[in-house]
Scaffold this motif. Structure first.
Motif, mmCIF file in Angstrom:
data_model
loop_
_atom_site.group_PDB
_atom_site.id
_atom_site.type_symbol
_atom_site.label_atom_id
_atom_site.label_comp_id
_atom_site.label_asym_id
_atom_site.label_seq_id
_atom_site.Cartn_x
_atom_site.Cartn_y
_atom_site.Cartn_z
ATOM 1 N N UNK A 16 -1.834 9.944 -7.224
ATOM 2 C CA UNK A 16 -1.484 10.329 -5.854
ATOM 3 C C UNK A 16 -2.740 10.502 -5.007
ATOM 4 N N UNK A 17 -2.549 10.484 -3.680
ATOM 5 C CA UNK A 17 -3.613 10.644 -2.693
ATOM 6 C C UNK A 17 -3.384 11.945 -1.941
ATOM 7 N N UNK A 18 -4.454 12.712 -1.727
ATOM 8 C CA UNK A 18 -4.348 13.990 -1.024
ATOM 9 C C UNK A 18 -4.443 13.790 0.484
ATOM 10 N N UNK A 104 2.331 9.846 -3.213
ATOM 11 C CA UNK A 104 2.349 8.638 -4.032
ATOM 12 C C UNK A 104 2.093 7.452 -3.102
ATOM 13 N N UNK A 105 1.659 6.306 -3.645
ATOM 14 C CA UNK A 105 1.354 5.161 -2.780
ATOM 15 C C UNK A 105 2.484 4.802 -1.812
ATOM 16 N N UNK A 106 3.733 4.873 -2.261
ATOM 17 C CA UNK A 106 4.835 4.497 -1.376
ATOM 18 C C UNK A 106 5.233 5.612 -0.401
ATOM 19 N N UNK A 107 4.535 6.751 -0.441
ATOM 20 C CA UNK A 107 4.790 7.854 0.491
ATOM 21 C C UNK A 107 3.707 7.985 1.556
ATOM 22 N N UNK A 108 2.719 7.094 1.524
ATOM 23 C CA UNK A 108 1.556 7.260 2.405
ATOM 24 C C UNK A 108 1.889 7.184 3.884
ATOM 25 N N UNK A 122 -5.029 3.010 4.350
ATOM 26 C CA UNK A 122 -4.418 1.764 3.864
ATOM 27 C C UNK A 122 -5.226 1.196 2.699
ATOM 28 N N UNK A 123 -6.541 1.211 2.828
ATOM 29 C CA UNK A 123 -7.398 0.702 1.751
ATOM 30 C C UNK A 123 -7.351 1.639 0.544
ATOM 31 N N UNK A 124 -7.342 2.956 0.779
ATOM 32 C CA UNK A 124 -7.268 3.924 -0.319
ATOM 33 C C UNK A 124 -5.972 3.749 -1.105
ATOM 34 N N UNK A 128 -5.519 2.777 -4.939
ATOM 35 C CA UNK A 128 -4.712 3.660 -5.779
ATOM 36 C C UNK A 128 -3.675 2.873 -6.575
ATOM 37 N N UNK A 129 -3.054 1.884 -5.926
ATOM 38 C CA UNK A 129 -2.048 1.055 -6.612
ATOM 39 C C UNK A 129 -2.646 0.294 -7.790
#
Length: 140
Positions: A16-18, A104-108, A122-124, A128-129
């Motif tokens: 996941x991304x913060x 999660x990537x699909x929640x960005x 978008x790049x992060x 992550x994916x």
């Protein structure tokens, strides 16, 4: 005169991304960003990022790779972003933020990112994916 640099971290943990919601200044309050802050004179960007994440979130983190590009924040100020691995601590909104979310990537796209953060996010998310999925949910 060269632009002053603002560093931000694409903090990854458990796939996941913060995201951090700004509480100030007023013109950006309520919008989301990758956490970080301004370099101090003579400071390396990576060192500034470690310091800012400690001050803003109460965590120890390791900058990994710089995401290519830089994005204007306002005249004279540009954003540079690094991928970051958490070393210790649980992120808390200590300074300049009033909420944090792990996405999660699909929640960005479920938060209202600051405009200058959007290309880096978008790049992060793309990076992550491509990361290996954590086994058993434990940190490595």
């Amino acid at each position: 005169m060269t632009d002053r640099i603002v560093v931000a971290g694409a903090v990854y943990d458990q796939g996941r991304l913060l995201a951090a919601r700004r509480s100030a200044p007023e013109e950006v309050a309520g919008r989301w960003e990758l956490p970080g802050g301004k370099l101090e004179p003579g400071e390396r960007p990576e060192d500034a990022l470690v310091r800012e994440l400690r001050e803003e979130l109460g965590v120890e983190a390791e900058p990994l790779d710089r995401i290519p590009g830089e994005w204007p924040v306002r005249p004279g100020l540009v954003l540079q972003v690094w991928t970051v691995r958490l070393l210790s601590g649980e992120p808390r909104p200590l300074e300049d933020h009033d909420d944090l979310r792990w996405l999660a990537p699909d929640e960005s796209d479920t938060v209202d990112w600051l405009d200058q953060d959007r290309p880096a996010v978008a790049e992060a998310v793309r990076i992550l994916r491509e990361l290996p999925r954590p086994a058993g949910g434990a940190r490595d």
